[in-house]
Design an enzyme around this catalytic site. Structure first.
Site, PDB file in Angstrom:
ATOM      1  N   ASN A 170       0.801  -1.237   0.000  1.00 19.51           N
ATOM      2  CA  ASN A 170       0.000   0.000   0.000  1.00 19.51           C
ATOM      3  C   ASN A 170       0.828   1.279   0.000  1.00 19.51           C
ATOM      4  O   ASN A 170       0.445   2.251  -0.642  1.00 19.51           O
ATOM      5  CB  ASN A 170      -1.032  -0.017   1.130  1.00 19.51           C
ATOM      6  CG  ASN A 170      -0.408   0.010   2.496  1.00 19.51           C
ATOM      7  OD1 ASN A 170       0.670  -0.534   2.700  1.00 19.51           O
ATOM      8  ND2 ASN A 170      -1.067   0.635   3.432  1.00 19.51           N
ATOM      9  N   GLU A 268       4.042  -4.885  12.453  1.00 19.69           N
ATOM     10  CA  GLU A 268       3.073  -3.787  12.259  1.00 19.69           C
ATOM     11  C   GLU A 268       1.954  -4.340  11.395  1.00 19.69           C
ATOM     12  O   GLU A 268       2.126  -4.499  10.185  1.00 19.69           O
ATOM     13  CB  GLU A 268       3.751  -2.611  11.548  1.00 19.69           C
ATOM     14  CG  GLU A 268       4.880  -1.978  12.318  1.00 19.69           C
ATOM     15  CD  GLU A 268       4.405  -1.232  13.551  1.00 19.69           C
ATOM     16  OE1 GLU A 268       3.186  -1.006  13.680  1.00 19.69           O
ATOM     17  OE2 GLU A 268       5.249  -0.909  14.389  1.00 19.69           O
ATOM     18  N   CYS A 302      -3.353   1.281   6.380  1.00 16.85           N
ATOM     19  CA  CYS A 302      -3.518   0.439   7.575  1.00 16.85           C
ATOM     20  C   CYS A 302      -4.175   1.207   8.705  1.00 16.85           C
ATOM     21  O   CYS A 302      -4.915   0.643   9.501  1.00 16.85           O
ATOM     22  CB  CYS A 302      -2.174  -0.083   8.032  1.00 16.85           C
ATOM     23  SG  CYS A 302      -1.038   1.245   8.423  1.00 16.85           S
ATOM     24  N   GLU A 476       7.183   1.897  15.711  1.00 25.52           N
ATOM     25  CA  GLU A 476       8.105   2.563  14.807  1.00 25.52           C
ATOM     26  C   GLU A 476       8.080   4.058  15.143  1.00 25.52           C
ATOM     27  O   GLU A 476       7.214   4.535  15.866  1.00 25.52           O
ATOM     28  CB  GLU A 476       7.680   2.338  13.353  1.00 25.52           C
ATOM     29  CG  GLU A 476       7.597   0.838  13.046  1.00 25.52           C
ATOM     30  CD  GLU A 476       7.751   0.494  11.576  1.00 25.52           C
ATOM     31  OE1 GLU A 476       8.884   0.497  11.089  1.00 25.52           O
ATOM     32  OE2 GLU A 476       6.728   0.230  10.942  1.00 25.52           O
TER      33      GLU A 476
END
Ligand code: NAD
Length: 495
Positions: A170, A268, A302, A476
């Protein structure tokens, strides 16, 4: 219509026979060819090679030699400077990178420029600064002293080694940058395995990184599918995997990592993010918020919202106005400067979203807007709004990762907080209200890695990001990433 013409350098890049990028150079591969399809028209634009074991071994050997050699011999400031030079080069090649990205992913050219390139550059610059801010602590030990000896102790944060970065389709530039810049800033070396659907931009960025002065082997790129990712994770020469992708693949990645050799894993993952509007938010404000939360990049984000909760007193008016707003969105060729909504990223995803449309109808939910694909070539669907009457309805609980916003009317605010949390996932959530005190009282009760108030979807390099519950492990950005890319070494000195 303002259709962008592909730059000659983009056409030339797409025409190349792509393999991998190992030890400072594009490398050929004997692996099976994987076609790269432009989702706006279903046509092949390039191909890559699926990595074979020899490619994996070559990439890991190169990364290890840089980890113990050239990259280990740089100072933190030199590491930061390389990342800054790469950021400048990416901006210089902004249009080229944006056009390659739009051609492979269907992302509108505006989003490719503003998010994939410009925002990735902001992240690179943040990580460049972080390279010189990695610190340990000094400690006064309480060890017994028999003959007057004393002790001092300190800790160092040391790079974990070769880090495998596995990237979804994505945001193929930005997420790759999150992975390799975190690794390089902390003194690790990086191997990126991009998605087999969108592998092209990182191959070009690796070339720019070499031009920026990155030593050979500090950033390698291995092309291929899931098996290439798995082989990298279990390879004896890699120390960590930083994975971004779906929950089922993330669980498989975590398992491979643990079983192989306790490879460190940051996961993630996806989710089903909640968006709740308190009754004081009027329909116009709510519609603007829903568009921001649910429909950027065709909902293939996401962090995007998919479960929308609106007070029963407001829901009819809000959905009515939302339908009007969606009807005026310009759907079309993502290379058109004026397009606001492009195709879905690939055929498999297009098929999956069409199945959700069929499911919405077969389960008796109300399709308020959209719920169908468009005629013609390419993987286009309409932005879609579904209303359900049951909080357990599958559409309110399963990730679609597409432009499918599902709505449920709540009656009181305690119910709203339960709805927020009644999901196994916890990547992001947003709460919308004009009453900041109420927002701040509710924020600690919402189970998610990021909670936005009166906004959704925007990520900042200084603010940690990652999932609670089944949406992942680790964080992150911010300073949080440093822990995940370093080992803590303790040193005790008798004197
Ligand atoms: P995916 O899980 O299918 O694939 C992600 C990557 O993993 C790809 O590069 C793929 O080749 C690789 N892979 C597949 N099987 C593997 C295996 N067994 N071992 C190692 N690697 C393997 O995800 P996708 O369809 O590319 O992306 C969409 C998903 O990503 C959505 O669920 C979305 O929510 C999630 N996502 C999460 C974030 C986040 O930051 N939390 C960001 C973007 C996307």
């Amino acid at each position: 219509m303002a259709l962008v013409s592909l730059l000659p350098e983009v056409t030339a890049f797409l025409a190349r026979q792509h393999g991998h990028f190992i030890h400072g150079h594009p490398t050929a591969s004997q692996g099976e060819r994987i076609m790269i399809i432009n989702p706006a028209n279903g046509k092949a634009i390039a191909s890559i090679a699926d990595a074979q074991q020899t490619d994996i071994d070559a990439a890991v050997a190169s990364s290890q030699s840089a980890f113990r050699g050239a990259w280990a011999n740089t100072t933190p400031a030199e590491r930061g400077n390389v990342l800054l030079r790469l950021a400048d080069l990416m901006l210089k090649h902004r249009e080229e990178l944006a056009q390659i990205e739009t051609s492979q992913s269907g992302k509108t050219i505006q989003i490719s420029r503003a998010f994939e390139v410009d925002q990735a550059v902001n992240f690179l610059r943040y990580y460049a600064g972080a390279a010189t801010r990695i610190t340990g602590e000094t400690i006064a030990p309480s060890l017994p002293s028999f003959n007057g000896e004393r002790y001092s102790a300190f800790t160092r944060r040391e790079p974990v080694g070769v880090v495998v970065g596995i990237v979804p389709w994505n945001f193929s530039i930005m997420i790759a940058v999150w992975k390799f810049a975190s690794a390089l800033a902390t003194g690790c070396t990086s191997i990126i395995k991009a998605s087999q659907f969108t592998p092209l931009t990182i191959l070009r960025i690796a070339e720019l990184a070499t031009q920026a002065g990155l030593p050979d082997g500090a950033l390698n790129v291995v092309s291929g599918g899931g098996n290439a990712g798995r082989q990298l994770i279990v390879h004896e020469g890699t120390s960590k995997v930083s994975f971004t992708g779906s929950v089922p693949t993330g669980i498989a990645v975590g398992r491979s990592a643990m079983e192989a050799k306790l490879t460190r894993a940051t996961l993630e993952l996806g989710g089903k993010n909640s968006v709740g509007f308190l009754p004081d938010v009027d329909a116009d404000k709510a519609v603007a918020g829903i568009l921001e939360a649910g429909f950027v990049h065709q909902g293939q984000v996401c962090a995007a919202g998919e479960r929308f909760f609106i007070h029963r007193s407001r829901i009819d008016e809000t959905l009515d106005k939302l339908g009007q707003a969606l009807a005026s969105i310009k759907i079309g060729d993502p290379l058109d400067d004026e397009t606001q909504f492009g195709p879905l990223a690939n055929k498999a995803h297009f098929d999956k979203i069409n199945q959700f449309f069929a499911q919405a109808r077969s389960e008796g939910n109300t399709v308020v807007f959209g719920g169908e694909s468009l005629e013609g070539p390419g993987y286009f669907v309409k932005p879609t709004v579904i209303r359900v009457d049951d909080p357990k309805a599958p559409l309110l609980n399963e990730e679609t990762f597409g432009p499918v916003a599902t709505f449920y009317a709540y009656d009181d605010e305690e119910e709203l907080i339960s709805l927020f949390n009644d999901t196994p996932y916890g990547l992001t959530a947003s709460l919308w209200t004009n009453d900041l005190s109420r927002a701040l009282n509710y924020v600690p009760r919402i189970e998610a890695g990021t909670v936005w108030v009166n906004m959704h979807t925007l990520l900042d390099p200084a603010v940690p990001f990652g999932g609670a519950k089944a949406s992942g492990i680790g964080r992150e950005f911010g300073s949080a990433f440093i822990n995940d890319y370093t080992e803590l070494k303790s040193i005790i000195i008798r004197h």
